[in-house]
Design a protein around this motif. Structure first.
Motif, PDB file in Angstrom:
ATOM      1  N   THR A   1       0.856  -1.176   0.000  1.00 45.00           N
ATOM      2  CA  THR A   1       0.000   0.000   0.000  1.00 45.00           C
ATOM      3  C   THR A   1       0.896   1.230   0.000  1.00 45.00           C
ATOM      4  O   THR A   1       1.896   1.269   0.713  1.00 45.00           O
ATOM      5  N   TRP A   2       0.567   2.188  -0.848  1.00 42.87           N
ATOM      6  CA  TRP A   2       1.407   3.379  -0.961  1.00 42.87           C
ATOM      7  C   TRP A   2       0.549   4.528  -1.470  1.00 42.87           C
ATOM      8  O   TRP A   2      -0.586   4.328  -1.887  1.00 42.87           O
ATOM      9  N   GLN A   3       1.154   5.725  -1.430  1.00 45.93           N
ATOM     10  CA  GLN A   3       0.415   6.909  -1.810  1.00 45.93           C
ATOM     11  C   GLN A   3       0.797   7.324  -3.221  1.00 45.93           C
ATOM     12  O   GLN A   3       1.985   7.388  -3.539  1.00 45.93           O
ATOM     13  N   GLN A   4      -0.207   7.624  -4.043  1.00 48.04           N
ATOM     14  CA  GLN A   4       0.101   8.064  -5.398  1.00 48.04           C
ATOM     15  C   GLN A   4       0.093   9.592  -5.468  1.00 48.04           C
ATOM     16  O   GLN A   4      -0.264  10.256  -4.505  1.00 48.04           O
ATOM     17  N   ASP A   5       0.468  10.113  -6.651  1.00 48.21           N
ATOM     18  CA  ASP A   5       0.703  11.546  -6.753  1.00 48.21           C
ATOM     19  C   ASP A   5      -0.536  12.401  -6.540  1.00 48.21           C
ATOM     20  O   ASP A   5      -0.430  13.563  -6.178  1.00 48.21           O
ATOM     21  N   ASP A   6      -1.717  11.842  -6.782  1.00 48.66           N
ATOM     22  CA  ASP A   6      -2.909  12.650  -6.528  1.00 48.66           C
ATOM     23  C   ASP A   6      -3.412  12.487  -5.094  1.00 48.66           C
ATOM     24  O   ASP A   6      -4.522  12.903  -4.772  1.00 48.66           O
ATOM     25  N   GLY A   7      -2.576  11.900  -4.248  1.00 48.90           N
ATOM     26  CA  GLY A   7      -2.893  11.860  -2.827  1.00 48.90           C
ATOM     27  C   GLY A   7      -3.701  10.667  -2.386  1.00 48.90           C
ATOM     28  O   GLY A   7      -4.082  10.579  -1.226  1.00 48.90           O
ATOM     29  N   VAL A   8      -3.988   9.743  -3.286  1.00 47.61           N
ATOM     30  CA  VAL A   8      -4.808   8.601  -2.919  1.00 47.61           C
ATOM     31  C   VAL A   8      -3.899   7.436  -2.524  1.00 47.61           C
ATOM     32  O   VAL A   8      -2.954   7.106  -3.241  1.00 47.61           O
ATOM     33  N   THR A   9      -4.175   6.862  -1.374  1.00 52.33           N
ATOM     34  CA  THR A   9      -3.431   5.687  -0.926  1.00 52.33           C
ATOM     35  C   THR A   9      -4.085   4.453  -1.539  1.00 52.33           C
ATOM     36  O   THR A   9      -5.271   4.223  -1.340  1.00 52.33           O
ATOM     37  N   VAL A  10      -3.293   3.715  -2.308  1.00 51.50           N
ATOM     38  CA  VAL A  10      -3.842   2.569  -3.036  1.00 51.50           C
ATOM     39  C   VAL A  10      -3.248   1.269  -2.497  1.00 51.50           C
ATOM     40  O   VAL A  10      -2.277   1.280  -1.737  1.00 51.50           O
ATOM     41  N   ILE A  11      -3.859   0.168  -2.892  1.00 47.83           N
ATOM     42  CA  ILE A  11      -3.409  -1.154  -2.461  1.00 47.83           C
ATOM     43  C   ILE A  11      -3.244  -2.030  -3.693  1.00 47.83           C
ATOM     44  O   ILE A  11      -4.117  -2.051  -4.551  1.00 47.83           O
ATOM     45  N   ASP A  12      -2.128  -2.731  -3.792  1.00 45.56           N
ATOM     46  CA  ASP A  12      -1.986  -3.760  -4.820  1.00 45.56           C
ATOM     47  C   ASP A  12      -2.495  -5.064  -4.208  1.00 45.56           C
ATOM     48  O   ASP A  12      -1.813  -5.682  -3.389  1.00 45.56           O
ATOM     49  N   TYR A  13      -3.720  -5.443  -4.604  1.00 45.64           N
ATOM     50  CA  TYR A  13      -4.351  -6.605  -3.960  1.00 45.64           C
ATOM     51  C   TYR A  13      -3.585  -7.894  -4.257  1.00 45.64           C
ATOM     52  O   TYR A  13      -3.736  -8.879  -3.544  1.00 45.64           O
TER      53      TYR A  13
END
Lengths: 219, 329
Positions: B183-195
């Protein structure tokens, strides 16, 4: 000693253990312990994004005697009295509950019923009714103009195509503008994945607290 | 053994039967203990492609395309429906921010269920990204809140409602604790998850101060009629058992210019979403002109989710004025 030990035969016990294991695995009683709660009953209409009210056309039309008529079709014949609003025959369904704003002609133009009055002789069409609301609700109107008040649909980009801002009357009834209460959609399941009920709660359970607060609390 | 050899033929027959019975019942027990393997379906063990797949950030364009095709096939096999699955990248010059008007929220929970319908969450067991807290007037103490309220109508008297979901923190504790950077933060500020990368340790769930993350303890209970075919790799593609998930500001919609599902369904317009880097956007104006606060400011997570108020007369006062006027009219 070795002879004595050989006399005690434990193999039937082992067989019994194995058979017990077999029945346990086949019956699989653990399967039933997984609590699967029912699926929340939510229909497509419950989460529809449609506005809760529909706007009137401009001018508002009414279907009377087989024809579509606008407001002036009647009101140019039946003049309103100067004093109290007389609603003995028409518009009896309208309940005016708009605070101090309790006179029809505060908003409706007396001379031209197809339009709304703003100030003195100035009128606006029903399409621009938000200009009328702005007369009193200036701060809210300012917020609405900046996209802070009211619903936006379509896009988060302020000027994107297909971006719609709902107007005042698409959420508020101008005659009774307070937002109506509604039934909430189903609550989440409890941590024990069941419907909330007294049966789930024990004395120490955090669930007890919300059940008590819900029954005691003011409804 | 030497004993049985020394004894007569009767003894050796009995011991043969005995050991035979032992062995066969043992085999039977072993076989039935392996019974759960029968429930496995061909796809359950996963194919080799998903097993050797790299972390999302290390995948090349062609790798991602391959992964998308594999997921599409997988979804088609499971739900008999071809998804439109994409991998939308963060937009340049965009940082998403959410603002929620506590004066307007009436606690109707439409956002909760619109989110579930949009993001392919498990219906049973239930996974919801948004919790609507019912709070008594005069406090911000979440301990006094109740998210199980079940009233005939809302808003209830002397209560207000505070929906909580992932705050997309700038200083995100969930990202820090992830041992494998799934889980990490992308440039538009959204924290995403690689399921596909998540190992299901649930450290992030424990670290989140907003209780925003949800874990798939079982295979998600999603049926064919509930599947939303508009999917995105890092957001609402179907998850599997043993991975974490959470709100991602509806990336499959917002990165395509649309609004999040919870925002669009909100009947009172209490939810506001936009680009904070654009000074004319609604959220920038809210941050400039409204009374804004963030939840649990003291934990220094720097959320991108703000709560704000309208300044207006208390409702009680307004209603008493109405009745006075009605009496005099």
């Amino acid at each position: 000693m070795a002879r004595n030990r050989d006399n005690i035969d434990i193999s039937p016990v082992i067989v019994l253990v194995f058979v017990a294991c077999t029945t346990w695995f086949i019956a699989d009683p653990q399967d039933e312990r997984i609590p699967y709660a029912s699926v929340a009953n939510v229909s497509k209409e419950d989460i529809s994004t449609a506005p809760i009210r529909t706007r009137l056309s401009d001018p508002p039309m009414v279907h009377l005697g087989g024809y579509d008529r606008d407001c002036n079709d009647c009101h140019r014949i039946f003049k309103s009295l100067d004093k109290t609003p007389n609603r003995a025959f028409q518009h009896v369904d309208i309940k005016l509950n708009h605070g101090r704003n309790s006179r029809c002609f505060n908003c409706h133009a007396k001379a031209d019923r197809n339009r709304l009055t703003i100030y003195g002789e100035m009128t606006v069409s029903y399409d621009q009714s938000e200009q009328l609301c702005a007369k009193c609700h200036g701060t809210t109107f300012k917020d609405w103009n900046r996209g802070i008040h009211g619903r936006t649909m379509g896009s988060w980009q302020p000027h994107a195509a297909g971006n719609t801002r709902l107007k005042c009357v698409e959420c508020h009834n101008p005659h009774s503008p307070a937002y109506l209460r509604m039934k909430p959609l189903p609550s989440p399941h409890t941590l024990r994945m069941g419907e909330p009920s007294i049966a789930h709660a024990t004395e120490d359970s955090p669930l007890t607290q919300w059940i008590l607060s819900d029954t005691e609390g003011a409804h | 053994m030497t004993d049985s050899e020394n004894n007569g033929s009767n003894q050796s027959r009995r011991s043969f039967l005995r050991s035979g019975l032992l062995a066969s019942s043992g085999m039977l027990a072993l076989a039935t203990s392996l019974k759960p393997l029968l429930d496995l379906e061909p796809g359950d063990l996963g194919n080799i492609d998903s097993f050797i797949q790299k972390h999302y950030c290390e995948m090349s364009e062609s790798d991602i395309e391959k992964a998308l095709a594999r997921i599409a096939d997988d979804v088609e096999k499971r739900y008999q429906l071809r998804p439109d699955i994409r991998d939308l990248k963060p937009l340049d010059g965009v940082e998403f921010v959410y603002a929620l008007n506590l004066s307007r929220c009436i606690g109707c929970r439409k956002c909760v269920h619109a989110c579930v319908a949009e993001n392919n969450q498990s219906r049973s067991p239930e996974i919801q990204y948004i919790r609507v807290l019912e709070m008594p007037h005069g406090t911000l103490d979440i301990e006094k809140s109740n998210h199980h309220y079940n009233r005939a109508s809302v808003p209830a008297d002397s209560h207000y409602y505070m929906p909580v979901q992932c705050h997309q923190c700038k200083n995100a504790p969930c990202v820090k604790v992830c041992p494998i950077q799934a889980t990490w933060q992308q440039d538009d500020g959204v924290t995403v998850i690689d399921y596909d990368w998540c190992i299901g340790c649930r450290y992030c769930q424990a670290a989140c101060p907003y209780w925003a993350r949800r874990f798939n303890f079982t295979e998600p209970g999603l049926t064919k009629k509930d599947v939303n075919p508009n999917m995105n790799y890092l957001s609402n593609r179907p998850r599997k058992k043993g991975v974490i998930e959470k709100c991602h500001f509806c990336l499959q919609r917002t990165r395509a210019g649309k609004l999040p599902a919870c925002q669009e369904v909100c009947p009172t317009g209490a939810r506001k979403f936009g680009n904070v880097l654009d000074e004319h956007s609604n959220v920038s104006q809210i941050l400039r002109t409204k009374r804004v606060f963030v939840l649990k400011e003291d934990v220094n997570t720097l959320p991108r989710f703000f709560y704000y108020f309208d300044e207006r007369y208390p409702r009680k006062q307004a209603s008493s004025e109405t009745s006075k006027d009605g009496g005099s009219a």
